[in-house]
Design a protein around this motif. Structure first.
Motif, PDB file in Angstrom:
ATOM      1  N   LEU A 193       0.862   7.419  -6.146  1.00  0.00           N
ATOM      2  CA  LEU A 193      -0.088   8.534  -6.143  1.00  0.00           C
ATOM      3  C   LEU A 193       0.654   9.862  -6.047  1.00  0.00           C
ATOM      4  CD1 LEU A 193      -3.009   9.586  -5.941  1.00  0.00           C
ATOM      5  CD2 LEU A 193      -2.860   9.267  -3.474  1.00  0.00           C
ATOM      6  N   ALA A 194       1.584   9.960  -5.078  1.00  0.00           N
ATOM      7  CA  ALA A 194       2.266  11.233  -4.837  1.00  0.00           C
ATOM      8  C   ALA A 194       3.225  11.575  -5.971  1.00  0.00           C
ATOM      9  CB  ALA A 194       3.017  11.181  -3.505  1.00  0.00           C
ATOM     10  N   LEU A 195       3.961  10.572  -6.467  1.00  0.00           N
ATOM     11  CA  LEU A 195       5.008  10.855  -7.456  1.00  0.00           C
ATOM     12  C   LEU A 195       4.489  10.777  -8.889  1.00  0.00           C
ATOM     13  CD1 LEU A 195       7.944  11.359  -8.260  1.00  0.00           C
ATOM     14  CD2 LEU A 195       8.377   8.925  -8.013  1.00  0.00           C
ATOM     15  N   LEU A 230       8.313  -0.825  -9.548  1.00  0.00           N
ATOM     16  CA  LEU A 230       9.121  -0.613  -8.346  1.00  0.00           C
ATOM     17  C   LEU A 230       8.895  -1.740  -7.344  1.00  0.00           C
ATOM     18  CD1 LEU A 230       8.899   3.182  -7.497  1.00  0.00           C
ATOM     19  CD2 LEU A 230      10.845   1.886  -8.331  1.00  0.00           C
ATOM     20  N   LYS A 238       0.516  12.477  -9.228  1.00  0.00           N
ATOM     21  CA  LYS A 238       0.417  13.906  -8.930  1.00  0.00           C
ATOM     22  C   LYS A 238       1.641  14.688  -9.383  1.00  0.00           C
ATOM     23  CE  LYS A 238      -3.570  13.868  -6.771  1.00  0.00           C
ATOM     24  NZ  LYS A 238      -3.834  13.293  -5.446  1.00  0.00           N
ATOM     25  N   LEU A 268       0.890   4.623  -2.287  1.00  0.00           N
ATOM     26  CA  LEU A 268       1.001   6.027  -1.873  1.00  0.00           C
ATOM     27  C   LEU A 268       2.070   6.742  -2.684  1.00  0.00           C
ATOM     28  CD1 LEU A 268       0.767   5.892   2.031  1.00  0.00           C
ATOM     29  CD2 LEU A 268      -0.919   6.740   0.427  1.00  0.00           C
ATOM     30  N   LEU A 269       3.222   6.078  -2.848  1.00  0.00           N
ATOM     31  CA  LEU A 269       4.291   6.689  -3.631  1.00  0.00           C
ATOM     32  C   LEU A 269       3.815   6.932  -5.060  1.00  0.00           C
ATOM     33  CD1 LEU A 269       7.299   7.451  -4.226  1.00  0.00           C
ATOM     34  CD2 LEU A 269       7.420   5.178  -5.219  1.00  0.00           C
ATOM     35  N   PHE A 277      -4.861   3.408  -6.292  1.00  0.00           N
ATOM     36  CA  PHE A 277      -4.873   4.873  -6.471  1.00  0.00           C
ATOM     37  C   PHE A 277      -4.161   5.295  -7.746  1.00  0.00           C
ATOM     38  CE2 PHE A 277      -3.472   4.293  -1.862  1.00  0.00           C
ATOM     39  CZ  PHE A 277      -4.730   3.909  -1.457  1.00  0.00           C
ATOM     40  N   ILE A 321       0.836  -1.202   0.000  1.00  0.00           N
ATOM     41  CA  ILE A 321       0.000   0.000   0.000  1.00  0.00           C
ATOM     42  C   ILE A 321       0.874   1.258   0.000  1.00  0.00           C
ATOM     43  CG2 ILE A 321      -0.234   0.133   2.519  1.00  0.00           C
ATOM     44  CD1 ILE A 321      -3.134   0.848   0.217  1.00  0.00           C
ATOM     45  N   VAL A 322       2.087   1.148   0.579  1.00  0.00           N
ATOM     46  CA  VAL A 322       2.999   2.292   0.583  1.00  0.00           C
ATOM     47  C   VAL A 322       3.488   2.575  -0.845  1.00  0.00           C
ATOM     48  CG1 VAL A 322       5.220   3.147   1.415  1.00  0.00           C
ATOM     49  CG2 VAL A 322       3.676   1.980   2.975  1.00  0.00           C
ATOM     50  N   PHE A 323       3.692   1.502  -1.632  1.00  0.00           N
ATOM     51  CA  PHE A 323       4.003   1.720  -3.043  1.00  0.00           C
ATOM     52  C   PHE A 323       2.861   2.470  -3.718  1.00  0.00           C
ATOM     53  CE2 PHE A 323       7.003  -1.674  -2.189  1.00  0.00           C
ATOM     54  CZ  PHE A 323       8.090  -1.307  -2.958  1.00  0.00           C
TER      55      PHE A 323
END
Lengths: 290, 312
Positions: free
Chosen positions: A127-129, A149, A132, A124-125, A217, A120-122
């Motif tokens: 989504l952010a990188l 990744l 966005k 988030l990354l 996401f 799930i942290v991947f």
């Protein structure tokens, strides 16, 4: 007399303890058997050529899983294409160029840590990188980059293992003929390591195709009326499709058969890929003449 | 003799040729730095993950104090919002504990069976099947948990819902089992054969040898296996999302619905407008997960280091 009884007691303890060990192993495999049996027996009925090749209909309560299946294949293939060159390069560095030292140690720890980062942290990354910061948006490309990744450590490890299994004398032969180090690697070491590298690719595909959290996401859509026409489109994906149908649909029970069918297809794909990896590995071992 | 237009006369290399030679010479020297850069890719990836997740997480402190972040209530959409992460941290701890209670004994015992007792053919079969168990996608475990385990738990304990910490622990335990078993097996196999032979020569039975010599010698590796199994359980998303019930309320009961850190992120991200306090709070959950990962991996790495030294 006392001695003999204690010998028998020892024997009993041993049999009981080892039986417990065996029972534990059987319990784990039994669970695997139950899961597979449950999915195959329930999902088999939904499976048909039409199920695999048509779009969902009637608000996803009927029809097939075609777009989700194709979407998953796009995402997974993209992940491998993006991650493999990097992983191969990293493995070549670790095996062919690096000397044991702080750098190699740091890289090893990096690979192990990356492998332990929650999926799930991947997400988030991604989504952010990708979605966005780089402005790629929710798309096949962003999802493939994120999945790439995620499978990077697995690809590095398997490629590293494959390269290490090539004997030193192969390299010495190449170098003795006057080839440069890179030419030796390209012409001799990599071809010899190919079956092992392929095994890694297949395992990477199997891992990537089942992941849900990283694409939630970054790539996955609840429903798309058509297949993606560019890498910048959203896609449906098989694991996300299963998740949505099983939990979010207000009438999850209506689609039970479709769910079982979709789960069976996903498990089938993963099992076939893993079986392929096992066969490849066996083939590589048998072919080895050195 | 002229073969294929070769004249045998050596000409001075033309300018383009000379440039090509220089390029090749550069290319010959470039492989080392290029591969060094590629070697760093996983470290770079880790760095990027850390930077981007933390960067998106830190603005949450505009809305909540560090102590408020550890508060007992999570109401991200109330006015003012409450971002107490304690319920989710506790839930993560609870289901992980439950999973380990299942996965560690089963995993260690399976490892003992495979490494110490099983004949070679059976050993390879058991290892392959355990590998398959770890290959099954987590959404499939979630689906199985939702349709089989949760109803079973509901009936057994006569509960309003079977989607709770216990069901999640059962599924997570099964998912962590292959990790624990395979790493523990590595640890047991790494114990030098001489240890076993010495013990057997002293008259110890095979069980005494396994239990009093092999297992204690492999302690570091076994501990590392348990820690990595724990990491797997903490980080698992889909299965807990589908099975644990998703209630963000602080509880220590296995029979209540709970929401873990991972499930919280997966569940709420779609509702959190980009750049909102809620969005940043969810990234903070991710940052907490990263910290837990770094801690567990660091611990496992340290123990793995001890195993290698031990082998030398």
């Amino acid at each position: 007399m006392r001695h003999r009884r204690s010998a028998r007691a020892r024997r009993v303890t041993e049999v009981v303890a080892f039986s417990l060990f065996g029972a534990a192993t059987v319990a784990g495999l039994f669970a695997l058997g139950i899961i597979l049996y449950y999915i195959i027996s329930r999902g088999g009925g939904a499976l048909s050529w039409e199920f695999l090749t048509t779009f969902p209909r009637k608000g996803m309560t009927a029809g097939g899983i075609y777009p989700a299946l194709v979407g998953s294949l796009y995402l997974t293939a993209g992940a491998i294409v993006l991650a493999l060159p990097l992983a191969l390069g990293a493995a070549v560095f670790l095996v062919e160029y690096a000397r044991e030292g702080p750098w190699v140690r740091a890289i090893r720890i990096g690979v192990n840590t990356l492998a332990g980062v929650p999926s799930i942290v991947f997400g988030l990354l991604g989504l952010a990188l990708f979605v966005k910061a780089l402005g790629i948006g929710v798309s096949v490309l962003a999802g493939s980059l994120t999945l790439g990744l995620l499978i990077l450590p697995l690809l590095v490890r398997t490629a590293e293992e494959a390269l290490r299994s090539v004997p030193r004398s192969f390299r010495e032969g190449g170098l003795a003929l006057g080839a440069t180090r890179w030419r030796t690697i390209r012409a001799i070491v990599l071809p010899a390591a190919l079956p092992g590298i392929l095994t890694g690719i297949v395992l990477g595909l199997s891992r990537a195709i089942g992941e849900t959290a990283p694409i939630m996401f970054t790539a996955a859509a609840f429903f798309t009326p058509q297949l993606p026409t560019s890498p910048l489109d959203e896609v449906m994906a098989l694991p996300y499709h299963i998740f949505v149908m099983a939990t979010e649909s207000p009438n999850a029970w209506k689609t039970k058969d479709l769910q079982y069918g979709a789960v069976l297809v996903l498990v089938g794909l993963v099992l076939v890929l893993n079986l392929g990896a096992i066969l490849l590995r066996a083939h590589a071992r048998r072919r080895k003449v050195w | 003799m002229n073969v294929n237009g070769k004249t045998g006369i050596t000409r001075a290399p033309s300018l383009t040729n000379r440039r090509r030679l220089t390029l090749r010479r550069i290319a010959q020297k470039a492989d080392q730095p290029v591969f060094f850069a590629l070697g760093l890719v996983s470290l770079v990836a880790l760095g990027v993950i850390f930077v981007f997740v933390v960067r998106e997480a830190l603005p949450v402190f505009r809305y909540v104090s560090p102590s408020g972040l550890l508060g007992p209530a999570w109401h991200p959409t109330s006015e003012p919002p409450l971002f107490g992460t304690l319920p989710m941290i506790a839930a993560t701890g609870l289901v992980t504990l439950g999973a380990l209670v299942l996965a560690i004994p089963l995993g260690f015992a399976s490892a003992g069976f495979v490494a110490e007792i099983a004949p070679v053919a059976l050993r390879d079969l058991a290892k392959s099947l355990l590998e398959l168990l770890s290959a099954i996608p987590s959404v499939v475990y979630g689906f199985f948990g939702l349709t089989v385990v949760a109803p079973f738990v509901q009936r057994t304990f006569n509960l309003p819902t079977g989607q709770n910490a216990l069901s999640a622990s059962l599924i997570l335990g099964l998912m962590a089992l292959p990790t624990v078993a395979s790493l523990a097996e590595d640890a047991l196999t790494a114990v030098p054969k001489a240890h076993r032979e010495a013990s057997l020569a002293l008259g110890a039975s095979r069980w005494q040898t396994t239990w009093r010599v092999v297992f204690p010698s492999a302690f570091s590796g076994l501990f590392g296996a348990a820690v990595l199994g724990m990491g797997r359980a903490v980080g698992e998303t889909m299965a807990v999302l589908m099975v644990a019930g998703n209630s963000p309320v602080l509880t220590w009961s296995f029979l209540r619905p709970v929401r873990t850190l991972t499930a919280g992120i997966a569940l709420e991200m779609a509702e959190a407008p980009s750049g909102s306090a809620h969005y940043h709070a969810l990234f903070m959950l991710g940052a907490i997960l990263i910290l837990i990962t770094l801690a567990t991996n660091g611990l496992a790495e340290w123990f793995r280091g001890r195993v290698t030294r031990h082998r030398e």
